[in-house]
Motif scaffolding. Sequence first.
Motif, PDB file in Angstrom:
ATOM      1  N   ARG A 108       0.848  -1.202   0.000  1.00 26.67           N
ATOM      2  CA  ARG A 108       0.000   0.000   0.000  1.00 26.67           C
ATOM      3  C   ARG A 108       0.882   1.250   0.000  1.00 26.67           C
TER       4      ARG A 108
ATOM      5  N   GLN B  25       1.758   3.654  -3.377  1.00 24.24           N
ATOM      6  CA  GLN B  25       1.173   5.001  -3.353  1.00 24.24           C
ATOM      7  C   GLN B  25       2.258   6.067  -3.395  1.00 24.24           C
TER       8      GLN B  25
ATOM      9  N   GLU C 104       4.955   9.980  -7.135  1.00 24.36           N
ATOM     10  CA  GLU C 104       6.079  10.453  -7.955  1.00 24.36           C
ATOM     11  C   GLU C 104       5.639  10.655  -9.407  1.00 24.36           C
TER      12      GLU C 104
ATOM     13  N   GLU D 199      11.749  12.484 -11.194  1.00 27.63           N
ATOM     14  CA  GLU D 199      10.532  11.996 -10.520  1.00 27.63           C
ATOM     15  C   GLU D 199      10.046  10.711 -11.199  1.00 27.63           C
TER      16      GLU D 199
ATOM     17  N   LYS E 227      -4.297   5.565  -3.770  1.00 27.42           N
ATOM     18  CA  LYS E 227      -4.109   7.017  -3.580  1.00 27.42           C
ATOM     19  C   LYS E 227      -2.775   7.473  -4.162  1.00 27.42           C
TER      20      LYS E 227
ATOM     21  N   SER F 107      -2.010  14.010  -1.908  1.00 28.18           N
ATOM     22  CA  SER F 107      -3.040  15.044  -2.114  1.00 28.18           C
ATOM     23  C   SER F 107      -2.469  16.317  -2.739  1.00 28.18           C
TER      24      SER F 107
ATOM     25  N   ASN G 108      10.224  13.575   4.904  1.00 33.37           N
ATOM     26  CA  ASN G 108       9.586  12.259   5.070  1.00 33.37           C
ATOM     27  C   ASN G 108      10.509  11.148   4.570  1.00 33.37           C
TER      28      ASN G 108
ATOM     29  N   GLU H 172      16.467  14.494  -4.537  1.00 38.65           N
ATOM     30  CA  GLU H 172      15.459  15.436  -4.018  1.00 38.65           C
ATOM     31  C   GLU H 172      16.117  16.736  -3.535  1.00 38.65           C
TER      32      GLU H 172
ATOM     33  N   MET I 168      -0.065  19.122   4.788  1.00 43.21           N
ATOM     34  CA  MET I 168      -0.949  17.941   4.751  1.00 43.21           C
ATOM     35  C   MET I 168      -0.231  16.716   4.167  1.00 43.21           C
TER      36      MET I 168
ATOM     37  N   GLY J 282       0.465  13.620   6.224  1.00 42.97           N
ATOM     38  CA  GLY J 282      -0.629  12.753   6.672  1.00 42.97           C
ATOM     39  C   GLY J 282      -1.447  13.390   7.786  1.00 42.97           C
TER      40      GLY J 282
ATOM     41  N   SER K 108      -4.590   8.863  12.670  1.00 41.38           N
ATOM     42  CA  SER K 108      -3.838   8.127  11.647  1.00 41.38           C
ATOM     43  C   SER K 108      -3.976   6.623  11.906  1.00 41.38           C
TER      44      SER K 108
ATOM     45  N   ASN L 259      -3.014   3.992  10.403  1.00 36.04           N
ATOM     46  CA  ASN L 259      -1.901   3.075  10.087  1.00 36.04           C
ATOM     47  C   ASN L 259      -0.659   3.298  10.940  1.00 36.04           C
TER      48      ASN L 259
ATOM     49  N   LYS M 128       7.488   3.070   9.521  1.00 39.06           N
ATOM     50  CA  LYS M 128       7.491   4.501   9.834  1.00 39.06           C
ATOM     51  C   LYS M 128       8.441   4.679  11.013  1.00 39.06           C
TER      52      LYS M 128
ATOM     53  N   ASN N 199       3.672  11.228  11.866  1.00 37.26           N
ATOM     54  CA  ASN N 199       3.245  12.293  10.947  1.00 37.26           C
ATOM     55  C   ASN N 199       3.482  13.663  11.577  1.00 37.26           C
TER      56      ASN N 199
HETATM   57  N1  3HC Z   1      -2.208  12.348   0.354  1.00 35.36           N
HETATM   58  C1  3HC Z   1      -2.984  11.272   0.088  1.00 35.36           C
HETATM   59  N2  3HC Z   1      -3.282  10.312   1.007  1.00 35.36           N
HETATM   60  C2  3HC Z   1      -2.761  10.481   2.235  1.00 35.36           C
HETATM   61  C3  3HC Z   1      -1.922  11.552   2.590  1.00 35.36           C
HETATM   62  C4  3HC Z   1      -1.654  12.524   1.578  1.00 35.36           C
HETATM   63  N3  3HC Z   1      -0.909  13.586   1.807  1.00 35.36           N
HETATM   64  N4  3HC Z   1      -1.553  11.409   3.889  1.00 35.36           N
HETATM   65  C5  3HC Z   1      -2.156  10.286   4.323  1.00 35.36           C
HETATM   66  N5  3HC Z   1      -2.874   9.733   3.339  1.00 35.36           N
HETATM   67  C6  3HC Z   1      -3.704   8.538   3.425  1.00 35.36           C
HETATM   68  C7  3HC Z   1      -2.905   7.301   3.740  1.00 35.36           C
HETATM   69  O1  3HC Z   1      -2.415   6.699   2.543  1.00 35.36           O
HETATM   70  C8  3HC Z   1      -3.962   6.453   4.435  1.00 35.36           C
HETATM   71  O2  3HC Z   1      -4.850   5.918   3.469  1.00 35.36           O
HETATM   72  P1  3HC Z   1      -4.729   4.371   3.016  1.00 35.36           P
HETATM   73  O3  3HC Z   1      -4.750   3.563   4.279  1.00 35.36           O
HETATM   74  O4  3HC Z   1      -5.918   4.153   2.126  1.00 35.36           O
HETATM   75  O5  3HC Z   1      -3.423   4.267   2.267  1.00 35.36           O
HETATM   76  C9  3HC Z   1      -4.785   7.477   5.205  1.00 35.36           C
HETATM   77  O6  3HC Z   1      -4.583   8.724   4.549  1.00 35.36           O
HETATM   78  C10 3HC Z   1      -4.430   7.578   6.682  1.00 35.36           C
HETATM   79  O7  3HC Z   1      -3.121   8.088   6.798  1.00 35.36           O
HETATM   80  P2  3HC Z   1      -2.043   7.347   7.732  1.00 35.36           P
HETATM   81  O8  3HC Z   1      -1.177   8.375   8.358  1.00 35.36           O
HETATM   82  O9  3HC Z   1      -2.743   6.378   8.640  1.00 35.36           O
HETATM   83  O10 3HC Z   1      -1.277   6.515   6.621  1.00 35.36           O
HETATM   84  P3  3HC Z   1       0.297   6.153   6.549  1.00 35.36           P
HETATM   85  O11 3HC Z   1       0.728   5.518   7.823  1.00 35.36           O
HETATM   86  O12 3HC Z   1       0.470   5.432   5.284  1.00 35.36           O
HETATM   87  O13 3HC Z   1       1.041   7.588   6.477  1.00 35.36           O
HETATM   88  C11 3HC Z   1       2.199   8.809   4.752  1.00 35.36           C
HETATM   89  C12 3HC Z   1       0.832   8.429   5.354  1.00 35.36           C
HETATM   90  C13 3HC Z   1       2.969   9.667   5.797  1.00 35.36           C
HETATM   91  C14 3HC Z   1       2.001   9.589   3.474  1.00 35.36           C
HETATM   92  C15 3HC Z   1       2.975   7.504   4.494  1.00 35.36           C
HETATM   93  O14 3HC Z   1       2.186   6.678   3.667  1.00 35.36           O
HETATM   94  C16 3HC Z   1       4.314   7.726   3.810  1.00 35.36           C
HETATM   95  O15 3HC Z   1       5.276   8.097   4.448  1.00 35.36           O
HETATM   96  N6  3HC Z   1       4.368   7.452   2.499  1.00 35.36           N
HETATM   97  C17 3HC Z   1       5.639   7.523   1.768  1.00 35.36           C
HETATM   98  C18 3HC Z   1       5.947   8.932   1.343  1.00 35.36           C
HETATM   99  C19 3HC Z   1       4.978   9.420   0.294  1.00 35.36           C
HETATM  100  O16 3HC Z   1       4.150   8.730  -0.212  1.00 35.36           O
HETATM  101  N7  3HC Z   1       5.100  10.685  -0.022  1.00 35.36           N
HETATM  102  C20 3HC Z   1       4.212  11.256  -1.007  1.00 35.36           C
HETATM  103  C21 3HC Z   1       4.873  12.371  -1.639  1.00 35.36           C
HETATM  104  S1  3HC Z   1       6.149  11.824  -2.717  1.00 35.36           S
HETATM  105  C22 3HC Z   1       6.522  13.200  -3.453  1.00 35.36           C
HETATM  106  O17 3HC Z   1       6.078  14.206  -3.059  1.00 35.36           O
HETATM  107  C23 3HC Z   1       7.439  13.144  -4.616  1.00 35.36           C
HETATM  108  C24 3HC Z   1       8.423  14.244  -4.562  1.00 35.36           C
HETATM  109  O18 3HC Z   1       9.425  13.954  -5.489  1.00 35.36           O
HETATM  110  C25 3HC Z   1       7.834  15.542  -4.958  1.00 35.36           C
END
Ligand code: 3HC
Length: 317
Positions: free
Chosen positions: A36, A40, A45, A75, A106, A109, A135, A158, A196, A199, A205, A207, A217, A221
Amino acid sequence: MNELTLEQEFQAKIDADLKIEPKDWMPDAYRKTLIRQISQHAHSEIVGMLPEGNWISRAPSLRRKVALLAKVQDEGGHGLYLYSATETLGIDREELIEDLHSGKAKYSSIFNYPSLNWADIGAIGWLVDGAAIMNQVALCRTSYGPYARAMVRICKEESFHQRQGYEILLSLCRGTEVQKRMAQDAINRWWWPSLMMFGPPDTDSPNSEQSMKWRIKRQSNDELRQRFIDMTVPQADFLGLVVPDPQLKWNEERGHYDFGPIDWEEFRNVLKGNGQCNRQRMKDRIKAHEEGAWVREAAMAYAEKRSRRQEQVSSVA
Ligand code: 3HC
């Protein structure tokens, strides 16, 4: 060996900060959580290429165009590493991409906000990549080996992304009054959605608790969000920009910035698909995937031809 013993041995490895590798036994729930989160992350990316891609042909100079081109290309590469890391968990990339396109999976956002002008490209590099770095540096110590190793390489790239964004804003803030206003307008629109990215609050949260136990993790968050704010506010001060939070104030006792309430209603709304660009992003993503089908087919055909030729060679050798 029974399931309980396997679970205990697994958790003992996690607690000893040993990496879990693809061939190691792992609880199904650990595997599912990784699929998951890493998929995501990969989706984020790839979708994240869209808001910036719009500005490659509109960059104000060749130098800016080259830097943005390199960033968007990076990216795409980050997405491929992360899909590959997800595939080590025994799932096909096609299934992951189908989940993204169907709306089942997902992506961050933040990419559902519009990039309205060149100052936004600076704000995205500085704030969005800045938050992603915060992160991702933590994720370099995540318990799953392939994910941790992918993070090390991604973080190196990055930091260039964040720096080129900050430099864009520095040039605007040292420019004309109109350019300064563009930079301030961009931070007004990108500041809160960037917070945001970390998370929902730890209290909301679902998870986090388990992910922390499994050391997927490493920081919560809220911890990473606070660290990002503490690092970024002095940078905004240096730019001469005002962070759009009237409650932002250095708290000597806490050793952190106090900040105002985040609009979690907006966050939930964007996650439900009601952000400004959700539909456009998915439409563009699916169109790009369909138009790229011939490249995937040609690459697969070439790979099959090569492996048939190698079989022929080894059969006569
Ligand atoms: N956008 C979309 N969904 C989000 C979110 C956000 N900003 N923050 C949280 N969520 C979702 C989670 O995915 C979860 O939904 P799911 O169970 O259906 O997947 C729900 O909201 C509850 O959030 P939790 O805190 O319980 O979920 P996590 O423990 O997964 O924490 C997270 C969320 C901190 C985003 C974690 O998943 C994480 O660290 N992910 C890896 C980093 C990541 O994905 N970063 C995204 C940006 S990458 C980026 O920006 C690229 C760069 O090059 C620009």
